[in-house]
Design an enzyme around this catalytic site. Structure first.
Site, mmCIF file in Angstrom:
data_model
loop_
_atom_site.group_PDB
_atom_site.id
_atom_site.type_symbol
_atom_site.label_atom_id
_atom_site.label_comp_id
_atom_site.label_asym_id
_atom_site.label_seq_id
_atom_site.Cartn_x
_atom_site.Cartn_y
_atom_site.Cartn_z
ATOM 1 C CB CYS A 1 -0.973 -0.022 1.167
ATOM 2 S SG CYS A 1 -2.390 1.089 0.937
ATOM 3 C CG HIS B 1 -3.864 -3.502 3.429
ATOM 4 N ND1 HIS B 1 -2.685 -3.126 4.031
ATOM 5 C CD2 HIS B 1 -4.388 -2.374 2.877
ATOM 6 C CE1 HIS B 1 -2.505 -1.824 3.873
ATOM 7 N NE2 HIS B 1 -3.522 -1.348 3.174
#
Length: 506
Positions: free
Chosen positions: A333, A430
């Site tokens: 991310c 994630h």
């Protein structure tokens, strides 16, 4: 207060065990056949999850929903504050980001947030037989009492009983409980239905005199003493893990992670931390980055500021040295965005508008945009036959030639990038290590083949069952059921006490 269908767990301090007790109660009640849902009015955390309705809530509430057999929903955590500076945070209201607010401005905004909190709670109370509510911090934070929506202000508004939990492992447990009670108003004190003591180790008989004194002094019952449980698979609500990793000699494969000031969703690392062959070390400020087999750049709520912190702490030089010695580098991310050439924030989404040079290790750039990408996703690694599943939470739009060699292939398309020399991998996913095949394949890519991880979901389910057993053995369950407005004899037992029913999304 009986008949409220809701029970609130408040703590004497942060990390007293509120999240653990709510999770345990959720699974115990669901296992008894009740339709139960978790709720946290206001949460301040950088670990978050994507909901079934396309919103964003605190990660702890998503885990609690799973303990209930539910898909997480935005109503379960209607106010989420994600700190971006020491004095400001992004405000997520009923799953949607509404912008940045400084702390003083948010105090005024709480009147609006209160309406959303009560609206979400009433929907849950109407839909479920029981709602287990988690407070935030401590109800004795008297500077935050005005317009409170996180603790007693909420409990008073919906008229629900409160159980107060304290952590004996930290010491001072009786002072915590008595002091917290003393700082509450008379009506709030009356709302406390009893105490729970958490993380006890030793001979309970030695604690008994203190428990009897506590009950006599306060007039409140001790509903139970919970043991210190080891080997739980519960993601931290926000703080970095406080349990030290075993010595490197016991865990030969070393993963080093910079402890970014605004680190987000560090729970991505939990599956690695539970492998006996792997050492995960979070490296804070003022420390020289140590040698590693794998350097992992985690998520960040303020990517440009955390990138500046990396430069100031000497990480750029350490990363280049690591790569020269054929080490592997992985970014998730915000960490993925840092691997590129530039990060642009023309609208000031995370801070002052402007652009920042990235680490320049992947030929891509990222521009922050007002709309977050929020979705649960699944697919496969692009370089191995291994399934992945997780979620995306990011405001960045990434483009560049490096994306032509993706790291993952997801249902909606390619994701991330893998460098031509296979040393640098970046992804928006994630939960990258949650699936055992993907975890094993990624560790093999990083230089540690042959490991056999366990799926996170399997470990989490075992934790839920262990917690439910703990409730049944160590707490006054008859009183808990009465507080929820249910006579113990009227609540059916699950046909199989070891299984949680699949209750749907509510």
């Amino acid at each position: 207060m009986t008949g409220s269908k809701a029970l609130m767990i408040q703590g004497t301090t942060s990390d007293a065990g509120k999240s653990l007790l709510v999770t345990a109660l959720c699974r115990w009640l669901a296992r008894r056949g009740l339709r139960v849902a978790p709720f946290k009015p206001q949460n301040m955390a950088l670990n978050s999850a994507v909901t079934v309705d396309g919103g964003e809530i605190g990660r702890a509430q998503a885990v609690q929903a799973q303990a209930c057999g539910l898909a997480p929903h935005s109503d379960m955590n209607p106010v989420l504050l994600k700190p971006t500076t020491d004095k400001g945070a992004q405000v997520i209201l009923q799953g949607r980001a509404i912008g940045q607010q400084e702390a003083r401005a948010y105090l005024d905004y709480k009147r609006i947030a209160r309406g959303a909190v009560l609206e979400s709670f009433e929907r849950l109370r109407d839909a479920y037989e029981a709602v287990v509510v988690e407070g935030a911090g401590s109800p004795a934070e008297i500077n935050l009492r005005a317009d409170d929506i996180a603790n007693m202000g909420f409990a008073e508004a919906v008229d629900c009983p409160v159980v107060l939990i304290a952590d004996i492992d930290r010491g001072g447990v009786f002072a915590h409980l008595v002091g917290t009670l003393a700082l509450l108003s008379p009506s709030e004190q009356a709302r406390i239905a009893g105490f729970v003591i958490n993380r006890f180790r030793g001979d309970l008989a030695l604690l008994e005199p203190g428990l009897r004194w506590l009950e006599a002094h306060t007039g409140k019952p001790v509903l139970g003493v919970l043991p210190y449980l080891h080997g739980l698979m519960l993601e931290a609500e926000d703080a970095l893990p406080r349990t030290p990793a075993p010595a490197a000699a016991e865990r030969p494969f070393r993963v080093v992670v910079p402890a970014l000031p605004r680190i987000a969703n560090h729970t991505d690392l939990d599956p690695l931390r539970r492998l006996p062959e792997v050492e995960v070390e979070f490296v804070g400020p003022g420390r020289t980055p140590p040698p590693a087999d794998l350097i992992l750049l985690p998520g960040s709520k303020h990517v440009r500021a955390d990138l500046a912190w990396l430069h100031a702490q000497g990480w750029e030089e350490a990363i280049h040295r690591h790569l020269r010695y054929r080490g592997r580098l992985l970014g998730i991310c915000g960490g993925f965005q840092m691997l590129g050439e530039r990060i642009h924030d023309p609208l000031g989404i995370e801070g002052p508008p402007g652009s920042t040079a990235g680490l320049g290790l992947l030929a891509l750039e990222t521009t922050l945009a007002p709309e977050k990408q929020l979705r649960n996703v699944a697919g496969r690694l692009a370089f191995a036959d291994a399934a992945v599943a997780g979620y995306e939470i990011h405001a960045g739009v990434t483009h560049g030639p490096a994306l032509a060699r993706p790291a993952l292939v997801l249902a909606h398309g390619p994701d991330g990038a893998l460098s031509a020399d296979d040393q640098v991998l970046g992804t928006y996913l994630h939960g990258l290590f949650d699936k055992a095949p993907a975890c094993a394949a990624l560790l093999a890519w990083a230089g540690r083949p042959g490991l056999a991880p366990t799926d996170t979901e399997t470990m989490r389910e075992a934790t839920f069952e262990k917690l439910a057993d703990m409730i049944a053995e160590h707490l006054d369950t008859a009183t808990l059921l009465t507080l929820l407005g249910r006579a113990p004899r009227e609540t059916p037992s699950s046909p199989d006490p070891g299984q949680c029913p699949k209750l749907g999304s509510g």
